[in-house]
Design a protein around this motif. Structure first.
Motif, PDB file in Angstrom:
ATOM      1  N   UNK A   1       0.826  -1.205   0.000  1.00 25.35           N
ATOM      2  CA  UNK A   1       0.000   0.000   0.000  1.00 25.35           C
ATOM      3  C   UNK A   1       0.863   1.258   0.000  1.00 25.35           C
ATOM      4  N   UNK A   2       1.941   1.234   0.787  1.00 29.79           N
ATOM      5  CA  UNK A   2       2.831   2.394   0.850  1.00 29.79           C
ATOM      6  C   UNK A   2       3.501   2.638  -0.488  1.00 29.79           C
ATOM      7  N   UNK A   3       3.945   1.567  -1.123  1.00 33.59           N
ATOM      8  CA  UNK A   3       4.610   1.689  -2.424  1.00 33.59           C
ATOM      9  C   UNK A   3       3.641   2.216  -3.474  1.00 33.59           C
ATOM     10  N   UNK A   4       2.406   1.729  -3.434  1.00 35.67           N
ATOM     11  CA  UNK A   4       1.395   2.181  -4.397  1.00 35.67           C
ATOM     12  C   UNK A   4       1.077   3.657  -4.190  1.00 35.67           C
ATOM     13  N   UNK A   5       0.970   4.069  -2.916  1.00 37.17           N
ATOM     14  CA  UNK A   5       0.671   5.478  -2.609  1.00 37.17           C
ATOM     15  C   UNK A   5       1.801   6.382  -3.088  1.00 37.17           C
ATOM     16  N   UNK A   6       3.032   5.918  -2.928  1.00 39.73           N
ATOM     17  CA  UNK A   6       4.194   6.687  -3.353  1.00 39.73           C
ATOM     18  C   UNK A   6       4.219   6.837  -4.867  1.00 39.73           C
ATOM     19  N   UNK A   7       3.948   5.766  -5.574  1.00 40.25           N
ATOM     20  CA  UNK A   7       3.927   5.823  -7.040  1.00 40.25           C
ATOM     21  C   UNK A   7       2.785   6.701  -7.544  1.00 40.25           C
ATOM     22  N   UNK A   8       1.640   6.612  -6.870  1.00 37.34           N
ATOM     23  CA  UNK A   8       0.465   7.377  -7.286  1.00 37.34           C
ATOM     24  C   UNK A   8       0.704   8.875  -7.114  1.00 37.34           C
ATOM     25  N   UNK A   9       1.449   9.251  -6.079  1.00 33.13           N
ATOM     26  CA  UNK A   9       1.719  10.671  -5.827  1.00 33.13           C
ATOM     27  C   UNK A   9       2.848  11.217  -6.691  1.00 33.13           C
ATOM     28  N   UNK A  10       3.546  10.318  -7.420  1.00 33.48           N
ATOM     29  CA  UNK A  10       4.645  10.758  -8.278  1.00 33.48           C
ATOM     30  C   UNK A  10       5.886  11.182  -7.525  1.00 33.48           C
ATOM     31  N   UNK A  11       6.048  10.717  -6.290  1.00 32.25           N
ATOM     32  CA  UNK A  11       7.168  11.162  -5.461  1.00 32.25           C
ATOM     33  C   UNK A  11       8.326  10.169  -5.420  1.00 32.25           C
ATOM     34  N   UNK A  12       8.260   9.130  -6.260  1.00 29.01           N
ATOM     35  CA  UNK A  12       9.304   8.110  -6.226  1.00 29.01           C
ATOM     36  C   UNK A  12      10.671   8.686  -6.557  1.00 29.01           C
ATOM     37  N   UNK A  13      10.733   9.492  -7.633  1.00 32.08           N
ATOM     38  CA  UNK A  13      12.016  10.083  -8.024  1.00 32.08           C
ATOM     39  C   UNK A  13      12.544  11.002  -6.938  1.00 32.08           C
TER      40      UNK A  13
END
Length: 419
Positions: A381-393
């Motif tokens: 869930x945390x990984x999905x939320x991070x990807x969805x917010x575009x904050x991975x980079x």
């Protein structure tokens, strides 16, 4: 296409770009063809108007469009040809068609400073004892007792250790530091050292129903500028006096605190937390000092365009928080900070490349696991939320900077502090 560096001064470069007539003519003919295909002129079907008529009517528009397209297509090629590490948007000058039908322009740009190697030898930080003292443990325990206290309303005068409920009415505020005029049922902890000292000094001795005028004077250096130097007079009417009933330190108290099952375990946990907090604070202090030392050892010039853009963002943030601001004063006050922030940003990125510091998949996984645990999520869930917010980079950049700082802190000599 011909590209020359006309001028090289510090971080500023002037690129002179000359585009041959055949390229210009080809672009013009192509654009005229597109216009002819798209427009409908009176007396002709769409796309069937004579080219000469199209050229007569749309000459200026086509010329402007071709100039724009030629610059957009040739500028990146010119920069790449001269291997410039550009730091700012180009300022275009001398835009003109030559007598032979060619097209010329000059692009004024700033480049990033060239760094052969980031110097980080001779770094040092002052050590500090991060052990928790008995006095600190007792102070933290007392703070916990206060937070978990019960209160009893009494019919007596207020004392310095009490909590009082008052109605406050503003009766004098020439600086208009406060917008509101009344603050009914305000709770004031007289034992708290951060409570306004005039309240702590003048409310003790009052009883429920008593009224008193209390003047609060704020220092000229008060952190909030709207209160700095202000003088506010309140009419204070005391409503209730509450006596704080402190719980005893025992196993029952430890359980109610949610920290531990026994008083001994609670104090051990408090000691561990104090040491961890000190360690975190020390590490942050180390990193601030390391950043300062790196910037001093590598006093590279910073493109003014970057500084200007950075200060623009500072001003916009302040406008969102405070409304109208003095932009000129902000640029003056924050100019040095902007330079040092940008200097560090350039240096740490270069150092990470230099020392081959990378963020590994395991680093990201550990961070996500910690984030998930703190927020009651699964790692997925945390990984999905991070990807969805575009904050991975952004996360990877932040982690790489932290790893670079950790590398520098570990490289620094630790100077012990004498007791």
């Amino acid at each position: 296409m011909k590209v020359e560096i006309k001028q090289s001064d510090g971080l500023k470069r002037e690129l002179a770009v000359a585009i041959p007539a055949e390229t210009v003519n080809s672009s013009m003919e192509k654009k005229f063809g597109e216009v002819r295909h798209a427009v409908t002129l009176k007396g002709f079907r769409k796309g069937k108007a004579p080219m000469e008529m199209i050229k007569t009517i749309y000459a200026e528009q086509v010329k402007a469009d071709v100039v724009d397209e030629l610059i957009k297509s040739t500028y990146p090629v010119a920069v790449k040809e001269k291997t410039l590490n550009v730091a700012s948007y180009p300022k275009l000058t001398d835009i003109k068609f030559s007598d032979d039908g060619g097209f010329n322009y000059t692009a004024e740009v700033e480049v990033f400073p060239e760094i052969d190697k980031v110097k980080f030898d001779g770094l040092s930080v002052q050590g500090m004892n991060v052990d928790a003292t008995d006095a600190e443990v007792e102070e933290a325990t007392e703070g916990l007792r206060k937070r978990l206290s019960e209160f009893r309303i009494l019919d007596r005068e207020a004392r310095i250790e009490d909590v009082v409920v008052v109605d406050l009415k503003k009766i004098y505020d020439p600086k208009m530091a406060l917008e509101a005029t009344s603050f009914p049922k305000s709770e004031i902890d007289l034992a708290n050292p951060v409570t306004v000292k005039e309240f702590r000094e003048q409310i003790p001795g009052m009883k429920a129903g008593d009224e008193k005028e209390i003047t609060v004077r704020y220092d000229d250096a008060f952190p909030d500028p709207s209160f700095a130097g202000a003088e506010i007079k309140y009419l204070c009417k005391l409503k209730e006096v509450k006596e704080r009933i402190m719980p005893e330190i025992n196993d029952a108290f430890a359980k109610s605190s949610g920290i531990a099952e026994t008083a001994l375990e609670m104090k051990l946990k408090i000691r561990t937390d104090i040491k961890a907090h000190k360690g975190d604070s020390l590490n942050r202090a180390y990193k601030r000092d390391i950043v300062r030392q790196i910037c001093e050892k590598n006093d590279i010039p910073i493109p003014e365009g970057l500084v200007h853009d950075y200060l623009d963002s500072v001003i916009e943030d302040m406008k969102k928080r405070e409304g109208k601001v003095d932009e000129a004063q902000i640029r003056k006050d924050y100019h040095e900070m902007a330079i040092n922030t940008l200097r560090w940003d350039i240096l740490w990125n270069q150092l990470a490349e230099q020392e081959k510091i990378e963020v590994l998949p395991s680093d990201t996984e550990n961070w996500i696991s910690g984030f998930a645990a703190r927020n009651g999520m699964t790692a997925e869930q945390a990984s999905e939320a991070l990807n969805r917010s575009g904050k991975t980079k952004g996360l990877r950049e932040s982690m790489r900077e932290e790893k670079t700082l950790d590398f520098l802190v570990n490289s620094a000599a630790k100077i012990p502090v004498k007791k």
